[in-house]
Design an enzyme around this catalytic site. Sequence first.
Site, mmCIF file in Angstrom:
data_model
loop_
_atom_site.group_PDB
_atom_site.id
_atom_site.type_symbol
_atom_site.label_atom_id
_atom_site.label_comp_id
_atom_site.label_asym_id
_atom_site.label_seq_id
_atom_site.Cartn_x
_atom_site.Cartn_y
_atom_site.Cartn_z
ATOM 1 C CB SER A 175 -19.500 -14.349 -32.600
ATOM 2 O OG SER A 175 -18.957 -13.346 -31.762
ATOM 3 C CE1 TYR A 188 -17.551 -11.627 -37.071
ATOM 4 C CE2 TYR A 188 -18.270 -11.014 -34.862
ATOM 5 C CZ TYR A 188 -17.598 -11.865 -35.708
ATOM 6 O OH TYR A 188 -16.953 -12.968 -35.199
#
Length: 284
Positions: A175, A188
């Site tokens: 990400s 995350y």
Amino acid sequence: MSDVMEPMIHEDRLPGHESRLEPKPDWEPRYRGSGRLEGKVALITGADSGIGRAVAALFAREGADIAILYLCEHDDAAKTKEIVEGEGRRAITIAGDLGDKQFCERAVQQTVEQLGRLDVLVNNAGEQHYDEDLRKISEEQLKRTFQTNIFSMFFLTQAALPHLKEGAAIINCTSETTYKGSPGLLDYSSTKGAILGFTRSLAKNLIEKGIRVNGVAPGPIWTPLNPSGGQPPERIPEFGKDTPMGRPGQPNEVAPSFLFLACEDSSYMAGQVLHPDGGNTTAS
């Protein structure tokens, strides 16, 4: 595996199914196939919706049969299966918790038994939970996020390796938060950083076997992940508007990065990460 935390399924009571999401994400491939994955078999995690569905659709158009791994969204998985079969390819759906090593082993075995081989492993599935206060991240949530996002990649790759031959490819989804950080996605973002380290290290570990390992680091992409608790509800209307392109991306804008890394077009690339992120890239 007794120490696996139970999945935190739709804890915010928001839509986790793409079938309920409005507006619908764009998953359809934008161009005709050219046989770049002809005769290949790909196992794609989180393929029921979002980026995973778009990757499954594009891979199928390019000639691959698809194993669709997902948690519990059976309606979405059935739709992805229908999409793959509509491209004239075979598809199987396998539901279960990727944080469980034994499930990952069974899923790989089922893929090989039913589809005959395994050529491409796409580690795409992930979960995120928004918390700006570090103290509010429970031990359960921390363990669960790491199990889904990074432990699963170890488990699936371990299970897949005996079946992957020279020329095979592994693509891991990290990400943009790996590079730029996120104040509300602490656990995350940490898992996504771990995925980057795993990708680069695994690439060097497997390169002599002729197995290429690379990654994709999307920016804000319109999928069920964010409306399902990944972002506060009040932020959803502005989601992705802070990118240089001024909008969130669509899954079918990310899928070609996975295709490029899965096929021979990227034959001289290993340990690399592509960044479909609307111009947000801060990679180094």
